[in-house]
Design an enzyme around this catalytic site. Structure first.
Site, PDB file in Angstrom:
ATOM      1  N   GLU A 256       0.843  -1.201   0.000  1.00 49.51           N
ATOM      2  CA  GLU A 256       0.000   0.000   0.000  1.00 49.51           C
ATOM      3  C   GLU A 256       0.870   1.240   0.000  1.00 49.51           C
ATOM      4  OE1 GLU A 256      -2.211  -0.500   3.615  1.00 49.51           O
ATOM      5  OE2 GLU A 256      -3.241  -2.277   2.862  1.00 49.51           O
ATOM      6  N   LYS A 258       2.533   4.526   1.245  1.00 50.70           N
ATOM      7  CA  LYS A 258       2.796   4.963   2.619  1.00 50.70           C
ATOM      8  C   LYS A 258       2.518   6.456   2.693  1.00 50.70           C
ATOM      9  CE  LYS A 258       6.102   4.602   6.367  1.00 50.70           C
ATOM     10  NZ  LYS A 258       5.844   5.916   6.925  1.00 50.70           N
ATOM     11  N   ARG A 263      -1.614   9.161  12.008  1.00 52.52           N
ATOM     12  CA  ARG A 263      -2.364   7.920  12.219  1.00 52.52           C
ATOM     13  C   ARG A 263      -3.642   8.233  13.002  1.00 52.52           C
ATOM     14  NH1 ARG A 263       0.176   2.493  12.650  1.00 52.52           N
ATOM     15  NH2 ARG A 263      -1.553   1.037  12.636  1.00 52.52           N
ATOM     16  N   ARG A 285      -1.915   7.622  17.845  1.00 50.06           N
ATOM     17  CA  ARG A 285      -1.026   6.492  18.117  1.00 50.06           C
ATOM     18  C   ARG A 285      -0.733   6.313  19.587  1.00 50.06           C
ATOM     19  NH1 ARG A 285       4.321   4.767  16.093  1.00 50.06           N
ATOM     20  NH2 ARG A 285       4.003   4.244  18.259  1.00 50.06           N
ATOM     21  N   GLU A 314      -4.821   6.677   7.992  1.00 48.63           N
ATOM     22  CA  GLU A 314      -3.827   7.745   8.031  1.00 48.63           C
ATOM     23  C   GLU A 314      -4.486   8.980   7.416  1.00 48.63           C
ATOM     24  OE1 GLU A 314      -0.720   7.226   9.309  1.00 48.63           O
ATOM     25  OE2 GLU A 314       0.522   8.814   8.460  1.00 48.63           O
ATOM     26  N   PHE A 354      -6.968   1.761   5.911  1.00 53.56           N
ATOM     27  CA  PHE A 354      -6.257   0.567   5.430  1.00 53.56           C
ATOM     28  C   PHE A 354      -6.558  -0.691   6.231  1.00 53.56           C
ATOM     29  CE2 PHE A 354      -3.226   3.379   7.672  1.00 53.56           C
ATOM     30  CZ  PHE A 354      -2.985   2.610   8.796  1.00 53.56           C
ATOM     31  N   ARG A 429       5.647  -4.421  16.891  1.00 47.11           N
ATOM     32  CA  ARG A 429       6.460  -4.071  15.735  1.00 47.11           C
ATOM     33  C   ARG A 429       7.034  -5.378  15.213  1.00 47.11           C
ATOM     34  NH1 ARG A 429       8.123   0.857  14.314  1.00 47.11           N
ATOM     35  NH2 ARG A 429       7.735   1.926  16.274  1.00 47.11           N
ATOM     36  N   LYS A 435       7.957  -1.309   6.587  1.00 41.96           N
ATOM     37  CA  LYS A 435       7.950  -0.083   5.782  1.00 41.96           C
ATOM     38  C   LYS A 435       9.098  -0.125   4.777  1.00 41.96           C
ATOM     39  CE  LYS A 435      10.008   2.250   9.707  1.00 41.96           C
ATOM     40  NZ  LYS A 435       9.830   3.232  10.737  1.00 41.96           N
TER      41      LYS A 435
HETATM   42  P1  ATP Z   1       5.913   3.966  13.606  1.00 42.24           P
HETATM   43  O1  ATP Z   1       4.472   4.361  13.458  1.00 42.24           O
HETATM   44  O2  ATP Z   1       6.258   2.694  12.883  1.00 42.24           O
HETATM   45  O3  ATP Z   1       6.437   4.017  14.975  1.00 42.24           O
HETATM   46  P2  ATP Z   1       6.525   6.445  12.293  1.00 42.24           P
HETATM   47  O4  ATP Z   1       5.263   7.086  12.769  1.00 42.24           O
HETATM   48  O5  ATP Z   1       7.792   7.203  12.451  1.00 42.24           O
HETATM   49  O6  ATP Z   1       6.792   5.048  12.952  1.00 42.24           O
HETATM   50  P3  ATP Z   1       7.033   5.023  10.042  1.00 42.24           P
HETATM   51  O7  ATP Z   1       7.675   3.972  10.859  1.00 42.24           O
HETATM   52  O8  ATP Z   1       7.869   5.742   9.069  1.00 42.24           O
HETATM   53  O9  ATP Z   1       6.272   6.074  10.848  1.00 42.24           O
HETATM   54  O10 ATP Z   1       5.797   4.343   9.314  1.00 42.24           O
HETATM   55  C1  ATP Z   1       4.716   3.724   9.965  1.00 42.24           C
HETATM   56  C2  ATP Z   1       3.536   4.661   9.934  1.00 42.24           C
HETATM   57  O11 ATP Z   1       3.148   4.887   8.588  1.00 42.24           O
HETATM   58  C3  ATP Z   1       2.272   4.119  10.562  1.00 42.24           C
HETATM   59  O12 ATP Z   1       2.271   4.292  11.956  1.00 42.24           O
HETATM   60  C4  ATP Z   1       1.189   4.942   9.882  1.00 42.24           C
HETATM   61  O13 ATP Z   1       0.979   6.118  10.621  1.00 42.24           O
HETATM   62  C5  ATP Z   1       1.793   5.338   8.558  1.00 42.24           C
HETATM   63  N1  ATP Z   1       1.151   4.763   7.362  1.00 42.24           N
HETATM   64  C6  ATP Z   1       1.001   5.405   6.195  1.00 42.24           C
HETATM   65  N2  ATP Z   1       0.418   4.656   5.292  1.00 42.24           N
HETATM   66  C7  ATP Z   1       0.138   3.463   5.860  1.00 42.24           C
HETATM   67  C8  ATP Z   1      -0.464   2.257   5.405  1.00 42.24           C
HETATM   68  N3  ATP Z   1      -0.923   2.118   4.190  1.00 42.24           N
HETATM   69  N4  ATP Z   1      -0.551   1.240   6.290  1.00 42.24           N
HETATM   70  C9  ATP Z   1      -0.079   1.355   7.547  1.00 42.24           C
HETATM   71  N5  ATP Z   1       0.507   2.463   8.019  1.00 42.24           N
HETATM   72  C10 ATP Z   1       0.615   3.521   7.201  1.00 42.24           C
END
Ligand code: ATP
Length: 590
Positions: A256, A258, A263, A285, A314, A354, A429, A435
């Site tokens: 999907e 990103k 979130r 989150r 998101e 999603f 995790r 990712k």
């Molecule tokens: P994390 O949420 O993993 O702690 P982060 O907020 O810094 O870290 P990344 O790790 O870069 O972000 O990516 C994960 C985040 O990407 C998810 O928490 C969500 O907010 C976002 N995201 C965007 N698109 C999607 C998707 N299609 N499915 C799941 N998450 C997505």
């Protein structure tokens, strides 16, 4: 027999004086054993400095000024005196406690005049009443309620109640230690921790969980279920460096786009009565109730075919002229509560949905993504506000790679790759979601690090005016934090000012006990308790003998504050090590 608030305050004091995590767990389990069925849940909330689960928007709304006014009223002392004492000690709880002593000398039997040994339940109720005072005259009402309580509480309890009201209890442990202690209470060891944690991930209400297991033993956890209105911890992403690695490890995957937004977990409950509106709540989150920030979601009924549903999404800002998604920063302007209406005009949001976690009384967490996706497409019809996230399903690295490249061309961050046959893993995790931002390049840090600000240094030159010129940042090691970098460059003036303002709430006079191995050269001018998370980018990671993490970020830059994350969401030492290994060898598993 009931427990008094003073008995609880004695536990608070012991916990405050303890720094070993094991000793804290032991103390907590003693406390939990002693507590009655009707007390343990309330104690758990009070240990978090609250009277409700973290996700309930039930707050005291009492700043220092208001508490000082209540103390003046309770003890009939001069406001300046308290202010002075408060400045000296830097802790209003201590100041309040010491005034109590002066004004109410103990009788020869050691008791203070008028002092009551309130039960925990009574004090809890009074504190809860404070959160309910609203509207006109509510400040005066709060002062009256609090003054009345202060007048008859014992001094040690006064100290901790003041800290609870200010959200400055800071006993130095997280919910994970509380879960360990519940396991110790039940079994005398931590063998039940994993079961307790799984329940917590589905229903992060530590008070509710404690009550269930106190009443029924570990079997009580079967009653801890997902429900609309209580957030489920978000599933998180692992990292893998290449498309080949992903397919090798995960097999068939959904891929999907990103979205680099915010979130949002959406809880929808259709009204049973036609004349009433359906209920929509959202959670961030870190479990914050964010409903007020997204008024447009109150209109999603037309897009949803279900009585009750929990969706994972998101939120992204959309440029109304071009229809393209816009940056995280601009999306965040939407978060300024007071500008809700004005900002809606400027940045309309779309919620890319999603996943679906719950539908009509049934949890969908344990069914595979392939089936959840079918349910999602049945429930949500894409439209103005909700959009079902596009996806492809593949087991081909080259198809995965080219879909990823397409998203990058569109200006997105990359893709999220999800194991097609995996359940939803709340709070984990794991390798179910990975990712994929940029294919691994040797010697490059392709992902950012989420670090906790541990302290700061007063600035020189222009920055002296801001009161901050550099800060110390750390990663998580269990319940503790160790340093990974010191940042003093690449931060705009506006951001320095905002950082300083935000850090004020977390400033403490001594090194917090959660901080381990802080090298002499890094001792900051001002210590900051774990609270503010920042996202850090760097050129690469290097081995370090001076930083507690054993790793340092080279040429670190502050990307942004992560107000949507709590210290427990910070990058861990283990993750940082895996990132270090992966940059040496992009084909190693990270
Ligand atoms: P994390 O949420 O993993 O702690 P982060 O907020 O810094 O870290 P990344 O790790 O870069 O972000 O990516 C994960 C985040 O990407 C998810 O928490 C969500 O907010 C976002 N995201 C965007 N698109 C999607 C998707 N299609 N499915 C799941 N998450 C997505």
């Amino acid at each position: 027999m009931f427990m008094t608030i003073n008995e609880l305050a004695v536990f608070f004091q012991k916990l405050e004086q303890t720094s070993s995590r094991l000793a804290m767990t032991e103390l907590l389990s003693q406390l939990f054993r002693k507590a009655g069925k009707g007390e343990i849940g309330k104690i758990c909330y009070l240990l978090q400095g609250r009277v409700a689960p973290l996700y309930d928007a039930i707050e005291f709304g009492m700043a220092e000024k208001l508490i000082i006014r209540a103390l003046v009223k309770a003890y009939g002392i001069d406001e300046n005196q308290i202010q002075k004492k408060f400045k000296q000690t830097g802790d209003l709880g201590n100041a309040a406690q010491s005034y109590y002593r002066v004004l109410k000398p103990a009788s020869p039997a050691g008791r203070h005049d008028n002092m009551k040994y309130f039960s925990i339940q009574e004090v809890y109720r009074k504190l809860f009443d404070l959160t309910q005072a609203a509207g006109e005259g509510s400040q005066e009402k709060k002062i009256d309620l609090l003054a009345e309580l202060m007048r008859s509480l014992d001094p040690l309890s006064v100290r901790y109640i003041v800290r609870i009201l200010l959200d400055k209890l800071r006993l130095g442990f997280s919910e994970m230690t509380t879960l360990d202690a519940l396991s110790w209470m039940l079994k005398g060891n931590k063998s039940l921790r994993e079961k307790l944690e799984s329940a917590y991930n589905i229903r992060p209400d530590i008070g509710f969980i404690a009550e269930r297991v106190k009443e029924e033993g570990i079997g009580g956890l079967t009653r801890v279920k997902a429900k609309v209105g209580a957030p489920i911890l978000a599933s998180l992403c692992q990292r893998l460096p290449t498309a080949d690695e992903m397919i090798k490890k995960m097999g068939m995957v959904a891929v999907e786009p990103k979205y680099d937004g915010v979130r949002v977990q959406i809880h929808y409950e259709k009204s049973k009565v036609k004349s009433q509106k359906s209920k929509v709540k959202t959670f961030s989150r870190n479990l914050e109730n964010t409903t007020e920030m997204f008024p447009e979601l109150q209109q999603i009924g037309k897009q949803i075919k279900a009585e009750e549903v929990i969706l994972d999404s998101e939120a992204m800002g959309i440029d109304p002229k071009t229809g393209r998604v816009i940056s995280f920063q601009e999306t965040m302007t939407r978060k300024r509560k007071h500008l809700i209406e004005g900002a809606r005009q400027k940045v309309p949001l779309k919620f890319y949905v999603f996943d679906v976690l719950y539908r009509d009384g049934k949890s969908l967490l344990n069914i595979p993504l392939s089936e959840r996706r079918i349910a999602l497409e049945q429930i949500v019809s894409s439209g103005n506000i909700l959009v079902v996230s596009p996806q492809i399903v593949t087991d081909s690295p080259s198809v995965l790679r080219s879909y990823h490249d397409e998203q990058i061309k569109k200006g997105l961050e990359g893709v999220v790759v999800k194991k097609w046959h995996s359940p939803y893993e709340p709070g984990r995790r794991g390798y179910s979601w990975v990712k994929f931002k940029e294919e691994g390049k040797t010697g490059k840090l392709t992902d950012t690090i989420d670090a906790v600000i541990m302290g700061y240094y007063k600035g020189e030159g222009k920055r002296a005016g801001f009161g901050i010129g550099a800060f110390l940042a750390g990663v998580r090691k269990g319940d503790r934090f160790v340093t990974i970098t010191k940042i003093g460059t690449g931060v705009t003036d506006a951001l320095w000012k905002e950082l300083r303002r935000k850090l004020r709430a977390f400033t403490v006079t001594e090194k917090p006990k959660e901080y381990e191995d802080v090298g002499k050269t890094f001792i900051p001018d001002v210590w900051v308790a774990p609270g503010l998370v920042v996202e850090i980018a760097g050129d690469d990671l290097t081995k370090s003998s001076t930083h507690g993490a054993g790793i340092a970020v080279r040429f670190p830059r502050l990307v942004r504050m992560r107000l949507d994350k709590s210290p427990k969401d910070a990058t861990t030492v283990a993750e940082a090590r895996r990132m270090y290994d992966a940059q040496k060898n992009p084909h190693s598993r990270i």
